[in-house]
Design a protein around this motif. Structure first.
Motif, mmCIF file in Angstrom:
data_model
loop_
_atom_site.group_PDB
_atom_site.id
_atom_site.type_symbol
_atom_site.label_atom_id
_atom_site.label_comp_id
_atom_site.label_asym_id
_atom_site.label_seq_id
_atom_site.Cartn_x
_atom_site.Cartn_y
_atom_site.Cartn_z
ATOM 1 N N PRO A 192 -0.074 18.674 -0.551
ATOM 2 C CA PRO A 192 0.183 18.107 -1.885
ATOM 3 C C PRO A 192 -0.057 16.603 -1.956
ATOM 4 C CG PRO A 192 2.208 18.929 -0.880
ATOM 5 C CD PRO A 192 1.102 19.376 -0.034
ATOM 6 N N VAL A 193 0.285 15.885 -0.875
ATOM 7 C CA VAL A 193 0.050 14.446 -0.884
ATOM 8 C C VAL A 193 -1.435 14.171 -1.013
ATOM 9 C CG1 VAL A 193 0.095 12.392 0.569
ATOM 10 C CG2 VAL A 193 2.127 13.797 0.359
ATOM 11 N N ARG A 224 -2.794 14.936 -4.508
ATOM 12 C CA ARG A 224 -2.427 13.988 -5.551
ATOM 13 C C ARG A 224 -3.072 12.644 -5.338
ATOM 14 N NH1 ARG A 224 3.692 15.102 -7.510
ATOM 15 N NH2 ARG A 224 3.443 17.339 -7.612
ATOM 16 N N LEU A 225 -3.098 12.188 -4.084
ATOM 17 C CA LEU A 225 -3.710 10.886 -3.852
ATOM 18 C C LEU A 225 -5.208 10.968 -4.007
ATOM 19 C CD1 LEU A 225 -1.650 9.447 -0.912
ATOM 20 C CD2 LEU A 225 -1.415 9.072 -3.333
ATOM 21 N N VAL A 238 -6.923 9.526 -6.977
ATOM 22 C CA VAL A 238 -7.061 8.085 -7.139
ATOM 23 C C VAL A 238 -8.242 7.545 -6.341
ATOM 24 C CG1 VAL A 238 -5.842 5.905 -6.895
ATOM 25 C CG2 VAL A 238 -4.601 7.968 -7.485
ATOM 26 N N ASP A 258 -3.350 6.579 5.972
ATOM 27 C CA ASP A 258 -1.948 6.398 5.614
ATOM 28 C C ASP A 258 -1.361 7.599 4.909
ATOM 29 O OD1 ASP A 258 -3.222 3.294 4.918
ATOM 30 O OD2 ASP A 258 -1.754 3.626 6.501
ATOM 31 N N GLU A 259 -2.232 8.451 4.381
ATOM 32 C CA GLU A 259 -1.707 9.648 3.716
ATOM 33 C C GLU A 259 -0.893 10.469 4.693
ATOM 34 O OE1 GLU A 259 -5.463 10.345 0.686
ATOM 35 O OE2 GLU A 259 -5.061 11.771 2.296
ATOM 36 N N ARG A 266 -8.842 6.196 -3.120
ATOM 37 C CA ARG A 266 -8.960 4.894 -2.471
ATOM 38 C C ARG A 266 -9.233 5.088 -0.997
ATOM 39 N NH1 ARG A 266 -4.305 1.295 -5.369
ATOM 40 N NH2 ARG A 266 -4.680 2.306 -7.346
ATOM 41 N N THR A 293 -9.020 3.169 1.538
ATOM 42 C CA THR A 293 -8.115 2.577 2.522
ATOM 43 C C THR A 293 -6.888 3.436 2.756
ATOM 44 O OG1 THR A 293 -7.160 1.315 0.699
ATOM 45 C CG2 THR A 293 -8.776 0.196 2.083
ATOM 46 N N TRP A 294 -6.712 4.447 1.924
ATOM 47 C CA TRP A 294 -5.485 5.212 2.046
ATOM 48 C C TRP A 294 -5.579 6.377 3.014
ATOM 49 C CZ3 TRP A 294 -3.239 5.976 -3.561
ATOM 50 C CH2 TRP A 294 -2.767 4.749 -4.015
ATOM 51 N N VAL A 341 1.611 18.523 -11.346
ATOM 52 C CA VAL A 341 1.342 17.140 -11.711
ATOM 53 C C VAL A 341 1.037 17.069 -13.197
ATOM 54 C CG1 VAL A 341 -0.143 15.174 -11.337
ATOM 55 C CG2 VAL A 341 0.442 16.641 -9.436
ATOM 56 N N ASN A 342 1.691 16.162 -13.859
ATOM 57 C CA ASN A 342 1.487 16.010 -15.297
ATOM 58 C C ASN A 342 0.415 14.952 -15.519
ATOM 59 O OD1 ASN A 342 1.733 15.982 -17.996
ATOM 60 N ND2 ASN A 342 3.621 14.806 -18.036
ATOM 61 N N MET A 398 1.097 4.169 -2.855
ATOM 62 C CA MET A 398 0.861 5.578 -2.563
ATOM 63 C C MET A 398 2.040 6.423 -2.990
ATOM 64 S SD MET A 398 -0.848 5.356 1.174
ATOM 65 C CE MET A 398 -0.781 7.085 1.500
ATOM 66 N N THR A 454 2.013 6.977 -6.647
ATOM 67 C CA THR A 454 0.984 7.886 -7.130
ATOM 68 C C THR A 454 1.426 9.325 -6.958
ATOM 69 O OG1 THR A 454 -0.533 6.259 -6.268
ATOM 70 C CG2 THR A 454 -1.489 8.298 -7.039
ATOM 71 N N LEU A 455 2.297 9.564 -5.992
ATOM 72 C CA LEU A 455 2.758 10.925 -5.785
ATOM 73 C C LEU A 455 3.669 11.404 -6.895
ATOM 74 C CD1 LEU A 455 3.607 10.909 -2.013
ATOM 75 C CD2 LEU A 455 1.590 11.775 -3.137
ATOM 76 N N PHE A 456 4.333 10.481 -7.535
ATOM 77 C CA PHE A 456 5.214 10.889 -8.614
ATOM 78 C C PHE A 456 4.372 11.230 -9.821
ATOM 79 C CE2 PHE A 456 9.694 10.693 -7.829
ATOM 80 C CZ PHE A 456 9.728 10.181 -6.556
ATOM 81 N N SER A 457 4.749 12.285 -10.496
ATOM 82 C CA SER A 457 3.835 12.820 -11.488
ATOM 83 C C SER A 457 3.712 11.973 -12.737
ATOM 84 C CB SER A 457 4.267 14.234 -11.861
ATOM 85 O OG SER A 457 5.662 14.306 -11.910
ATOM 86 N N ALA A 458 4.586 11.023 -12.913
ATOM 87 C CA ALA A 458 4.482 10.234 -14.139
ATOM 88 C C ALA A 458 3.522 9.074 -13.956
ATOM 89 C CB ALA A 458 5.849 9.704 -14.532
ATOM 90 N N GLU A 459 2.782 8.769 -14.982
ATOM 91 C CA GLU A 459 1.767 7.739 -14.876
ATOM 92 C C GLU A 459 2.295 6.357 -15.180
ATOM 93 O OE1 GLU A 459 -1.217 9.952 -13.532
ATOM 94 O OE2 GLU A 459 -1.690 7.997 -14.337
ATOM 95 N N LYS A 513 0.835 -1.200 0.000
ATOM 96 C CA LYS A 513 0.000 0.000 0.000
ATOM 97 C C LYS A 513 0.871 1.253 0.000
ATOM 98 C CE LYS A 513 -2.749 0.209 3.507
ATOM 99 N NZ LYS A 513 -3.734 0.517 4.583
#
Lengths: 541, 159
Positions: B99-100, B103-104, B107, B115-116, B109, B111-112, B157-158, A495, A498-503, A491
């Motif tokens: 920022p975390v 960005r998260l 997505v 944990d963030e 989720r 369950t996160w 974020v790209n 996470m 996901t923080l890194f900007s590249a997919e 997990k």
């Protein structure tokens, strides 16, 4: 990024064999091929070309392509009037087509004179338009169709050059493996010329540039390593730090290992971590913080960091230790640090680590074990020595992170091919990073690895990466059993990614180990191990 | 909410005693704090430029602590000492948690959620450690262009 397909040649030959992968010809034919020095790859695709003629054929095919694109009027004439020779005899087929067009025929002066042995590198079958018996079983309308296809498709110069570069790299590597250094040198010159026409800022041009450098280093400076391994410890640490920032591989390694160590230390009050490569100690703040916040309070943490000795009297290990100690003090974790300076991991002896029998030990190796795989017949295998003393410490956990690649094969060409794929993927993933100077310095870091894999041999070659499957076998045989990394680690890794900007990054779970990769090609693998408690070395799985 | 109180942006209440409003928010700091606790990070920063009192309150780390743990269960008390030692909640929030979380959040989720903050805390700690290097060492270990481990969070974020 285009990866090469070994069955196609230069992207411009007739479409009849576009993607047939090698189906092995029957054994009799193989023997015949070997006798006549027929190239095996192309033979599998249905073409018979002598290996020694490959370069010439390629050049002529390029010229043919240029001619076809430039003078479409002649092509219709080709389609109707001319007798076409059998294209599976590629050399003469190209030659005949070329002579049909208005281009001047090739002249013998173009053959390269090998300055050393003063022989032409090319066989005599190449003189112009010698009338062969035409083997007429070619389907002429099919030829016309393929020519038409080439009229409509305008080849992108860039992509073609990229493919050509890759082919030339493979040819050069093969020459090096054969020991044909004169041909390899001329290949190098051609490649360097081709590089000027290719974008070297990104993509295949950049990776190819690094591999060309590494090959020329090998050819001209020999396999001793020279300045590849000569970077100072300070430089190496700096490059490592920038590589840490630019892409998530090291962060993934640290966070995953920390999570495993944290879980292994649950309930223990006296813990000792042995780090095989301290660098700037970037892995440990997060562990210290996690231990500070664990329910039940932090344990007494001892950290032993192994690193290269500093040349100028500075004790860099101690400085890092002081920094970590200050952080630990801020968060109220009892902490003790010890530095062990050793230029090679196999020089470390277990007594230097001063392990207290009452404490729980964790051994952390981030991309260090592969350096021990060089075998010197005069000494005991270093990897076995190190693994056995690790085992004697009876660690609660040993975290191993290694590059997921097979760069330790004995054959140079196989190694070269694998490295080309691996580092192309890694450079692709680095494209996503925009932060300078991280990216530039991270590239230098990777470039040094490439140079070591390609241009060094023997004890100078330390980047002997092996894939996870081999490590599993090796570690199980040395008396370790695997520990599953668990869902928390997975997990956290997801996470982090996901923080890194590249997919493109992907975390995968592989039988209890985690791998991080780019677009489903794993590039780095993390695993955890524990010493088997009984005395037997071979633990049946 | 902030706009309604901007009327109170004067510190001398002396002259208009006869016309003085019945309720002067700056007299009731506890209510003010309660209200400011509801703001998001950006509004909190804006509120800090209203007047000196608001500035002092908005700088109070407990407001930012509230922001960090707003949607998760309250953490054990030991967290506070750690965070304060590493630089405080405001820094944790602006540098890491926000920022975390953003960005998260893409997505989505469930369950996160808890944990963030854990992950943010770990990243925060690495950042603190790097900042330590800049001030303590003689400059050779960590150069001026020293990488910050949180820089990857600052870049756009790209998507």
């Amino acid at each position: 990024m285009v990866l090469y397909d070994s069955a196609t040649l230069g992207g411009s030959c007739s479409g009849s064999s576009s993607s047939s992968s090698s189906s092995k010809p029957p054994p009799l034919q193989q023997r015949q091929q070997k006798q006549q020095d027929i190239d095996g790859f192309l033979a599998g695709a249905g073409y018979r070309v002598r290996s020694s003629e490959l370069r010439k054929v390629a050049q002529r095919l390029e010229r043919l392509e240029t001619a076809m694109v430039n003078s479409p009027a002649d092509l219709s004439q080709l389609a109707s009037d001319t007798i076409h020779y059998n294209p599976s005899d590629l050399a003469s087929w190209v030659d005949s087509l070329l002579s049909e067009l208005t281009q001047p025929p090739t002249c013998p002066s173009e053959f390269i004179m090998d300055p050393v042995s003063n022989q032409t590198v090319v066989s005599d079958a190449w003189t112009t338009a010698e009338p062969h018996m035409p083997q007429v079983h070619q389907n002429i309308s099919y030829e016309q169709q393929s020519l038409n296809n080439q009229l409509t498709v305008v080849p992108a110069m860039e992509e073609d050059s990229g493919i050509r570069l890759v082919h030339m790299l493979m040819t050069c590597a093969e020459c090096v493996q054969r020991g044909d250094f004169s041909l390899a040198t001329s290949c190098l010159e051609d490649m360097q010329g081709l590089l000027t026409r290719v974008n070297t800022v990104c993509g295949i041009g950049k990776v190819a540039g690094h591999f060309i450098d590494a090959l020329s280093r090998r050819i001209f400076q020999g396999i001793g390593g020279g300045s590849v391994n000569g970077g100072s410890a300070y430089e190496n640490e700096l490059l490592y730090h920038h590589f840490y920032e630019a892409c998530p591989y090291l962060k993934f390694a640290h966070f995953t290992a920390n999570q495993a160590i944290l879980e292994a230390f649950d309930g223990h009050d006296c813990v000792h971590v042995v780090d095989f490569n301290l660098m700037h100690g970037l892995q440990w703040p997060a562990l210290i913080q996690a231990l500070a916040l664990r329910p039940g309070g932090p344990p007494l943490l001892r950290l032993t960091g192994i690193g290269p000795p500093s040349p100028d009297g500075r004790d860099s290990l101690r400085e890092i230790g002081l920094r970590l100690a200050e952080l630990a003090r801020s968060v109220n974790v009892r902490f003790a640090f010890r530095g062990v300076a050793a230029s090679r991991l196999e020089d470390v002896k277990p007594w230097m680590l001063q392990v207290n029998p009452k404490e729980s030990v964790a051994v952390n190796s981030i991309m260090q074990l592969h350096r021990l795989l060089g075998s010197d017949p005069n000494r005991n295998s270093p990897i076995e020595t190190v693994l056995s003393w690790i085992r004697s410490l009876n660690p609660k956990i040993m975290t191993v992170v290694e590059q997921e690649a097979n760069h330790n094969q004995p054959g140079f060409l196989d190694r070269f091919t694998e490295a080309l794929h691996y580092y192309s993927t890694m450079f692709d993933s680095l494209e996503a990073c925009t932060v300078q100077p991280n990216k530039a310095l991270a590239e230098i870091y990777i470039q040094r690895e490439i140079a070591n894999v390609v241009s060094c041999e023997g004890s100078a070659r330390v980047e002997r990466h092996e894939p996870l499957s081999k490590w599993r076998t090796r570690l199980s045989g040395a008396g370790f059993r695997p520990l599953h990394l668990g869902s928390n680690a997975y997990k956290q890794a997801s996470m982090l990614l996901t923080l890194f900007s590249a997919e493109g990054y992907s975390v995968e779970e592989n039988d209890g180990c985690l791998t991080l990769g780019w677009h489903s090609r794993p590039l780095i693998a993390a695993s955890a191990w524990q010493a088997v408690s009984d005395g037997t070395a071979d633990f049946p799985a | 909410m902030v706009e309604n109180h901007s009327r109170e942006d004067h510190e001398t209440g002396g002259e208009n005693k006869e016309k003085r409003p019945k309720f002067f928010i700056n007299d009731h700091v506890d209510i003010l704090i309660e209200i400011l606790e509801c703001l998001d990070g950006r509004s909190l920063c804006v509120a800090a430029s209203v007047c000196r009192l608001w500035c002092t309150i908005a700088r109070n780390d407990s407001l930012w602590e509230n922001l960090c743990f707003r949607h998760v269960s309250p953490p054990p008390s030991s967290v506070r000492s750690v965070v304060l030692a590493l630089g405080g909640y405001k820094r944790l929030y602006t540098g890491c948690v926000r920022p975390v979380r953003s960005r998260l959040g893409r997505v989505r989720r469930a369950t996160w959620a808890g944990d963030e903050v854990q992950l943010s805390l770990s990243l925060f700690c690495v950042d603190y450690y790097e900042r330590l290097g800049g001030s303590n060492s003689n400059g050779r270990l960590v150069e001026k262009s020293s990488p910050s481990s949180l820089m990857f969070l600052c870049k756009p974020v790209n998507v």
